[in-house]
Each structure stands twice: as structure tokens, then as C-alpha cells.
Scaffold this active site. Structure first.
Site, PDB file in Angstrom:
ATOM      1  N   HIS A 177      -8.582   3.912  -5.226  1.00 50.11           N
ATOM      2  CA  HIS A 177      -7.543   4.908  -6.083  1.00 50.11           C
ATOM      3  C   HIS A 177      -8.678   5.889  -6.430  1.00 50.11           C
ATOM      4  CE1 HIS A 177      -5.062   1.296  -6.896  1.00 50.11           C
ATOM      5  NE2 HIS A 177      -4.043   2.272  -7.329  1.00 50.11           N
TER       6      HIS A 177
ATOM      7  N   LYS B 193       1.639  -5.388   1.448  1.00 50.63           N
ATOM      8  CA  LYS B 193       0.674  -4.257   1.355  1.00 50.63           C
ATOM      9  C   LYS B 193      -0.706  -4.990   1.160  1.00 50.63           C
ATOM     10  CE  LYS B 193       1.404  -3.946  -3.792  1.00 50.63           C
ATOM     11  NZ  LYS B 193       1.776  -2.785  -4.701  1.00 50.63           N
ATOM     12  N   HIS B 194      -1.940  -4.455   1.664  1.00 53.21           N
ATOM     13  CA  HIS B 194      -1.985  -2.886   2.213  1.00 53.21           C
ATOM     14  C   HIS B 194      -2.408  -3.186   3.726  1.00 53.21           C
ATOM     15  CE1 HIS B 194      -2.487  -3.433  -2.365  1.00 53.21           C
ATOM     16  NE2 HIS B 194      -2.048  -2.122  -2.497  1.00 53.21           N
TER      17      HIS B 194
ATOM     18  N   ARG C  99      -4.528 -10.131  -7.500  1.00 59.43           N
ATOM     19  CA  ARG C  99      -3.258  -9.393  -7.073  1.00 59.43           C
ATOM     20  C   ARG C  99      -3.031 -10.330  -5.850  1.00 59.43           C
ATOM     21  NH1 ARG C  99      -4.111  -3.393  -6.550  1.00 59.43           N
ATOM     22  NH2 ARG C  99      -1.822  -3.332  -5.939  1.00 59.43           N
TER      23      ARG C  99
ATOM     24  N   ASP D 233       0.658   4.156   0.943  1.00 62.46           N
ATOM     25  CA  ASP D 233       0.114   3.862  -0.557  1.00 62.46           C
ATOM     26  C   ASP D 233       0.299   5.392  -1.182  1.00 62.46           C
ATOM     27  OD1 ASP D 233      -0.615   2.722  -2.731  1.00 62.46           O
ATOM     28  OD2 ASP D 233      -2.471   1.841  -1.807  1.00 62.46           O
TER      29      ASP D 233
END
Length: 436
Positions: A259, A246-247, A216, A332
Site C-alpha cells: 500500500h 490473493k495475492h 490475514r 489489487d
């Protein structure tokens, strides 16, 4: 309950809009982020002032017309369930106490909504959904966002061109291609009625075993990543779609997925300046509309043990004061494990605002979070001036992109012309060829 207002140069008119979303913005709109201006006057004072009698400030006018309850609602961007604004869902009812997306928007005076694959079936359906969501917003037009990073995280992939992800674009070494891909992505999103993308990723992926960033990111070299991020921000601006770096302060050197857990990054302040900061500085210099916080602990930046999302030293002290950023700060997703270790859902939302966040993304418990923030404002824990600062930033973002005074309308015919166009498919080939 306010009626939808259209704010023009001659004043504030109460109207009932018939459709809204999508074809957003005015070309060349002023970026909402970038370097901070000198400290702004109290939003309460500015709300009653206007630049001139003939050209009133639509942001100040909009702010002045919102009740405290409506201002608090502007901070929230939940995920809603259903493929139309008026379709009933047991999930909505269970989570929010209202069955349809339209009723949830009205109940909480939402400032935005984020779309996921479960909201996406066809071009005409998404256009109808985003237009319907905008019609449901009686206070001001919505931010309609999604995570369309391309590559691994592509929420709208069922309908959009399959552009390469950031690691492939980074491998080209060509910022011009990064800008073109971001502009094309933004153009397709806008045609669907989406006006905010939670992209680009500004993390520097220096740990090859990173389980959450990886491909990513544009790469592992801070300066190369910085150039790609800046170019992507400009590309989204070309399409009049808001971009989000981000982040923050940097999620690239972790082996824990926020997560599911709470990562700790042990970079010194000097290492952060050298490795993590350059892409965010570049994004700010390019006029990025929003910066997303990370649910990571960074002890050398804040020894409290709180994740950056809840850290005033990081969001206000570092991002706002040190880097000079005065655009929107988004959290987030607040339903992630990394931010839910120490506090309940209501306290998380309050602490995020106190830390400096403006947009509260995907709260795990929207009713509890909304009521907690509202109670904190009424008790004085969150000052009204602090609330007005966040709402003003969100309204300025909408104004800069051209959808505060009147929400635009997405069009199926326009979307059919833009999505997966021959020009965009050709661009995919150019990137892949340049990446080798």
C-alpha cells in the site's frame, strides 16, 4: 447507450429492470476458474456463434451487443461514494465527473463496484444501495464486491457476523470449518447484494514481521494453507458468491507494505514452487472464480522490475500458461503505491491489461485510466481480441453465478434472517474452541 438487456434462451430482449442485486446465483453453478480449457477460439468469432439455435449462448450474445466503449467499462471496478445509488457526493464529482454512483456507472459503463465501510450504514440501506447500483447498470448486471476476509479486513463488519480471521481458522487445522465459515460469509454477503468477495488470502505468511499479511493468512505451512484455501473457495461456491484467491504470486515473505511501497521477494523459482504456489494451485483446483495479483517485484519470476500486476511473464506466463488458470484475473487496488512507482495511472491500466489482467480494481484516476485503455484498443496496442478475452471471462463469471441474464434482487427480510443468525454465531464458537 444500450438499454439493460435480458438474455434468455429464446434470444436477447431489451427490457428495463426495476431492481437488481444480491440473492445471487443458482446452486451448483459451474466454477468459472479452475484448470484452463484448450485455447478458446477468437471471442469475435464466438460472439457470432451459438451452441444451438434453440439455446443461444448468453455470454456470446452479451459480448456481441457491447460497443468498444462498453467493453472497456466492463473491466473497471472503482470505489464509489454515497449510501444510495442516487445520493450526490462531491467526492464522486471530483474524482469521476459525475455526482451520484448511478451516474458514474452510466458514464463509464462499469462492470463492477467495490463497497467500503463508508457505503455501509444499515441493512436496509445496503440492500437499497446494491439494488440501486444494479438498476443503474444498463449493459449487464454488476459485480458488486468487497473485502470481507473476516478478522482484520472486514469491510462489512458493521452488519455481519464477526467470524474469526484466517489465522484463527488455520489454527484449527480443520478445512471443514474453513469451508463452513466461507459459506456463511458468502451467504450473508449475498443477502446484502454483494456477489464477489476478495477472499480468501492465499499467501503463506513465512515472515512474522510481514506488515501487510500477518493474521490475514491461514498460516506459514504451504500445504496447510493450501487445504484451507481450497476449502474456503468451495465454501464461497456453496453460497454462490464469487471467491478471489490473493495475492498472486505470493505476498507472504515481505517486510514492505505494498500500500505504501514496492516489496521485492527474492525467492528462487524452486522456492516459489515449494512455498508460494501450493495455495494458488489448490484454489485453481477448487474452481476459484478470480485470482488477485500482487504489487510485488519477484525478480526470479520476472527480471524486468515491474510488479506482478504489470508482468506478462507472471500473469500470463505463470498463472495462465503454467498453472492452467483461465478464470478472471483481478489487479489489487491500482491506487496503491506499490504499482504506481514507474508509470502514470493511464499507463498502469493499459499495462495491466497487456500483462493479462481482466478486472482493474480501484484505479487512482478512473477517467484517465478508462480513456487510456480505450485509446490503446482503438490504436491497436490492446487488440480487440485481447479485450474480448477479458470481457468474456467477466461475463462468464456472472453467468456461472446466475446473474448475467437477469440480476437478482436483495431483500431486507432475507438479510434480516441471515445476518448474525444464531447458526452463524454458533459457528464462531466452534471455530474459536477448535483453535484453542
Amino acid at each position: 447507450m444500450l438499454r439493460r438487456r435480458r438474455i434468455g434462451t429464446t434470444g436477447l430482449l431489451v427490457i428495463a429492470l426495476t431492481a437488481c442485486a444480491g440473492g445471487a446465483g443458482t446452486a451448483g453453478a459451474t466454477p468459472t476458474g479452475g484448470k484452463a480449457a484448450p485455447p478458446a477460439p477468437s471471442p469475435t468469432a464466438s460472439a457470432s456463434a451459438s451452441p444451438s439455435a434453440s439455446q443461444p449462448d448468453p455470454v456470446a450474445r452479451a459480448l456481441a451487443r457491447l460497443s468498444v466503449e462498453e467493453k472497456v467499462g466492463q473491466l473497471f471496478m472503482p470505489v464509489l461514494y454515497g449510501t444510495t445509488a442516487t445520493s450526490s457526493s462531491g467526492e464522486n464529482q471530483a474524482r469521476y465527473g459525475a455526482a451520484t454512483p448511478a451516474k458514474v456507472i452510466a458514464r463509464y459503463h462499469l462492470g463492477g463496484v467495490i463497497l467500503f465501510p463508508h457505503n455501509v450504514k444499515s441493512v436496509s440501506q445496503v440492500v437499497g444501495l446494491t439494488n440501486g447500483l444494479q438498476r443503474a447498470s444498463e449493459e449487464v448486471p454488476l459485480l458488486i464486491g468487497t473485502d470481507q476476509e473476516n478478522g482484520l479486513v472486514s469491510r462489512m463488519s458493521a452488519l455481519m457476523t464477526d467470524f474469526p480471521g484466517a489465522s484463527v481458522i488455520g489454527a484449527t487445522g480443520d478445512p471443514a470449518l474453513a469451508r463452513k465459515v466461507a459459506a456463511a460469509t458468502g451467504k450473508e454477503l449475498r443477502a446484502l447484494g454483494v456477489n464477489l468477495d476478495f477472499a480468501p488470502v492465499a499467501d503463506v505468511n513465512i515472515d512474522p514481521r510481514n506488515p501487510v499479511i500477518g493474521s490475514r493468512a491461514f498460516g506459514k505451512d504451504p500445504q496447510r494453507v493450501a487445504k484451507m484455501v481450497a476449502a474456503s473457495v468451495k465454501g464461497f461456491a456453496d453460497a454462490d458468491v464469487a471467491a478471489t484467491a490473493k495475492h498472486f504470486p505470493g505476498h507472504g515473505d515481505t517486510r514492505v507494505d505494498s500500500h505504501t511501497g514496492l516489496p521485492v521477494i527474492k525467492h528462487t523459482r524452486a522456492e516459489w514452487e515449494r512455498v508460494d504456489a501450493p495455495p494458488f494451485k489448490a484454489a485453481i483446483g477448487a474452481g476459484v472464480d478470480a485470482v488477485m495479483s500482487a504489487h510485488i517485484v519477484f525478480p526470479k519470476l520476472d527480471p524486468s522490475g515491474d510488479p506482478a500486476t504489470l508482468s506478462k511473464p507472471i500473469l500470463t506466463g505463470l498463472l495462465r500458461q503454467k498453472l492452467g488458470y483461465d478464470g478472471v484475473i483481478s489487479t489489487d487496488a491500482l491506487n496503491m503505491a506499490g504499482v504506481r512507482q514507474k508509470y502514470d495511472d493511464g499507463e498502469i491500466a493499459v499495462r495491466a491489461v497487456l500483462a493479462g489482467a481482466d478486472l482493474l480494481l480501484m484505479p487512482n484516476d478512473l477517467p484517465k485510466s478508462y480513456q487510456a485503455v480505450l485509446a490503446a484498443v482503438k490504436s491497436g496496442r490492446i487488440g480487440e481480441r485481447r479485450l474480448d478475452q477479458s470481457v468474456t471471462r467477466l461475463l462468464k463469471l456472472k453467468q456461472a453465478k446466475g446473474y448475467l441474464t437477469e440480476a437478482p434482487t436483495a431483500s431486507v427480510s432475507r438479510a434480516d434472517d441471515v445476518l448474525r443468525s444464531a447458526e452463524h454465531r454458533k459457528l464462531v464458537g466452534r471455530v474459536e474452541s477448535a483453535a484453542g
